[in-house]
Every structure is written in structure tokens, then in C-alpha cells.
Write a protein that holds these residues in place. Structure first.
Motif, PDB file in Angstrom:
ATOM      1  N   GLU A   1      -5.912  -0.768   7.372  1.00  0.00           N
ATOM      2  CA  GLU A   1      -7.230  -1.266   6.971  1.00  0.00           C
ATOM      3  C   GLU A   1      -7.860  -0.366   5.889  1.00  0.00           C
ATOM      4  OE1 GLU A   1      -8.971  -3.826  10.765  1.00  0.00           O
ATOM      5  OE2 GLU A   1      -9.268  -1.646  10.727  1.00  0.00           O
ATOM      6  N   ASN A   2      -7.777   0.936   6.119  1.00  0.00           N
ATOM      7  CA  ASN A   2      -8.343   1.881   5.143  1.00  0.00           C
ATOM      8  C   ASN A   2      -7.657   1.783   3.790  1.00  0.00           C
ATOM      9  OD1 ASN A   2     -10.195   2.860   6.935  1.00  0.00           O
ATOM     10  ND2 ASN A   2      -8.926   4.587   7.607  1.00  0.00           N
ATOM     11  N   LYS A   3      -6.323   1.668   3.832  1.00  0.00           N
ATOM     12  CA  LYS A   3      -5.569   1.597   2.558  1.00  0.00           C
ATOM     13  C   LYS A   3      -5.819   0.274   1.842  1.00  0.00           C
ATOM     14  CE  LYS A   3      -3.612   5.612   3.012  1.00  0.00           C
ATOM     15  NZ  LYS A   3      -4.034   6.729   2.144  1.00  0.00           N
TER      16      LYS A   3
ATOM     17  N   ILE B   1       0.857  -1.192   0.000  1.00  0.00           N
ATOM     18  CA  ILE B   1       0.000   0.000   0.000  1.00  0.00           C
ATOM     19  C   ILE B   1       0.890   1.237   0.000  1.00  0.00           C
ATOM     20  CG2 ILE B   1      -2.018  -0.994   1.184  1.00  0.00           C
ATOM     21  CD1 ILE B   1      -0.866  -0.036   3.835  1.00  0.00           C
TER      22      ILE B   1
ATOM     23  N   ALA C   1      -8.575  -1.394   2.017  1.00  0.00           N
ATOM     24  CA  ALA C   1      -9.964  -1.361   1.528  1.00  0.00           C
ATOM     25  C   ALA C   1     -10.075  -0.672   0.175  1.00  0.00           C
ATOM     26  CB  ALA C   1     -10.844  -0.669   2.560  1.00  0.00           C
ATOM     27  N   ILE C   2      -9.212   0.315  -0.093  1.00  0.00           N
ATOM     28  CA  ILE C   2      -9.304   1.059  -1.358  1.00  0.00           C
ATOM     29  C   ILE C   2      -8.382   0.507  -2.436  1.00  0.00           C
ATOM     30  CG2 ILE C   2     -10.154   3.229  -0.344  1.00  0.00           C
ATOM     31  CD1 ILE C   2      -7.194   4.243  -0.631  1.00  0.00           C
ATOM     32  N   LYS C   3      -7.719  -0.598  -2.139  1.00  0.00           N
ATOM     33  CA  LYS C   3      -6.782  -1.198  -3.106  1.00  0.00           C
ATOM     34  C   LYS C   3      -7.506  -1.767  -4.313  1.00  0.00           C
ATOM     35  CE  LYS C   3      -3.292  -4.219  -2.424  1.00  0.00           C
ATOM     36  NZ  LYS C   3      -2.333  -5.025  -1.665  1.00  0.00           N
TER      37      LYS C   3
END
Lengths: 180, 84
Positions: free
Chosen positions: B78-80, B57, B82-84
Motif C-alpha cells: 500500500e505504501n509503495k 513497485i 501510494a508513492i508511485k
């Protein structure tokens, strides 16, 4: 407001590989990177800028009672010994010695006393003694405690004083700076 | 990847930079990298680069400035992811 930071160069050589891909870009602005790569000794320029940023961060965080944040790239080193963050500018004094680099950042109106130590177990006794001398009070009434934001506060008879203080430690070296 | 796996990966990443080994044994979400684990602030960059490599990420400046605790770092990862 006041802040300081010391880098033990022998330790930083062991701890940090600044040549690692992406390392410099995470911490230094494009302008700072330019000065680093143009410097005769990039390593010294890196730790000079780093200590300037850290010292200014401490002064700034203390001034606005900010909670801790990891944003060294937002502290812009400017030629002539200054660091800018948002619209604020801190004056920074930096000492480059053979084995360490030491910076003190302050607001323009703050005057200070600073001492650097090599290889002492605890800085606190020296610091209390210095404050006691400067303010002509007995060191037994002095205590130092960190607040919730990890900023050291000097207490006189259990009451928080307005003495400004910053302490730094890295490897073999430690230093304090106290406002006058 | 569940939270436990994520935490265990993060623990492996930070271990080489930790100076307080006792605090590493008792690692919780509330553990602070600098205050509790005594990680040198210059080494936080290495933690961030290692996290980028491990999870594939990119951590931008805005995310990086939060990464001072286990909890905040897990949230960022987690946020990064999720947008992968």
C-alpha cells in the motif's frame, strides 16, 4: 549464543532459481556477489553464504531477543568463516557435503555439540537424549518449547534452563546444535 | 485497489511457496509466512520479487525486512503504491 542452518542441495535446486533476475541482489552484498561469480561453483558459494547468514541471524536474534526480521543482506559474510552484523561478529563453521551445506554460528566464547541427521521423522527425541547425556539428567524432565520469537528454549522440570539450542531442517536433512 | 483485491493478489503470489496448505485456506492478516504457512525462508525472496512484478513497485531492503506476515506485506505494498 548459537545458531545453525542446513540446506538440502537437491531440494534447493527444485525450490529456488538463484539465476532469477534480482534474486542474488536482494540477499547478497556487492562483495559477496563478487565471490559468488568468481567461484568455481557459484551455486555452492550461494548456499554457503546463505547458510552462514541464516545461522548468524539465529544466533544474533537470540542474543538480543529481536523479533523476526527478514534482512539477510545485513549479515555480511567475511572471509575466514565470519559473519558481521552492525558491530557484532560471529564465528561460523561450515561443512560442505555432496548433498547439503551446514553452518553453525556462535559467539567466540560458546562451545557446542552438533549432530546432523538424514531422513528422520522427528529430531526432538534425539535432541532430548543428547541433552540428557551431556548434562547427566533424566530426559523425562526435559521439554523444548518455542518462545514468542520462535526461539527454542530447553526447560528442565518446567523451568527455563540456560542451555542454548538451535534446530534446523530442510528437505531430507535436519540438525541441532547445543551449547556445552 | 481495495484491501480485498490486494489480499487476493497476495494470496495468489504466495500460494506456490506454501508448504502448509491448511493455513493458506484460513489466511488472515495475522498469518505469518514462515511460522504458519511454512514458506522456506529462501523463497521469501521469490515472494518479494513476485510482489514487485505484480504491483510494479520496488521493494527496498528496509521494506523487505518487514515482509514476514500478510499484514506487514499489505502495508508495504500500500505504501509503495501510494508513492508511485
Amino acid at each position: 549464543m548459537i545458531g545453525n542452518d542446513i540446506v538440502d542441495l537437491r531440494l534447493s535446486r527444485k525450490e529456488s532459481n538463484w539465476k532469477r533476475k534480482g534474486w542474488i541482489e536482494k540477499i547478497f552484498t556487492t562483495i559477496e556477489q563478487h565471490y559468488i561469480f568468481e567461484a568455481d561453483r557459484p551455486e555452492i558459494q550461494i548456499w554457503k553464504f546463505w547458510s552462514m547468514k541464516e545461522a548468524a541471524y539465529k544466533a544474533h536474534q537470540r542474543r538480543f531477543e529481536h523479533p523476526p526480521k527478514y534482512n539477510p543482506i545485513d549479515f555480511n559474510c567475511i572471509l575466514g568463516g565470519k559473519v558481521a552484523i552492525d558491530q557484532y561478529i560471529y564465528k561460523v563453521f561450515t561443512k560442505i557435503a555432496d548433498n547439503y551445506i551446514y553452518s553453525i554460528a556462535k559467539e567466540s566464547t560458546t562451545n557446542y555439540t552438533s549432530q546432523i541427521f538424514n531422513d528422520i521423522p522427528k529430531i526432538q527425541p534425539f535432541l532430548l537424549q543428547k541433552i540428557a547425556e551431556k548434562y547427566d539428567i533424566d530426559s523425562s524432565v526435559l521439554t523444548i518449547k518455542k518462545n514468542d520469537n520462535q526461539i527454542p528454549i530447553v526447560y528442565i522440570n518446567q523451568r527455563p534452563s540456560n542451555i542454548l539450542l538451535s534446530i534446523t531442517h530442510h528437505g531430507q536433512y535436519s540438525a541441532f546444535v547445543v551449547s556445552n | 485497489m481495495n484491501k480485498e483485491e490486494l489480499l487476493s493478489k497476495l494470496k495468489t503470489i504466495i500460494a506456490p511457496y506454501v508448504q502448509n496448505q491448511e493455513a493458506l485456506k484460513n489466511l488472515t492478516e495475522n498469518t505469518d509466512f514462515i511460522k504458519d504457512l511454512e514458506i522456506n525462508s529462501a523463497n521469501l525472496v521469490d515472494v518479494i520479487l513476485d510482489v514487485e512484478d505484480e504491483f510494479d513497485i520496488e521493494i527496498d531492503n528496509e521494506a523487505m525486512e518487514k515482509m514476514l506476515t500478510v499484514k506487514a506485506s499489505i502495508e508495504v505494498i500500500e505504501n509503495k503504491l501510494a508513492i508511485k
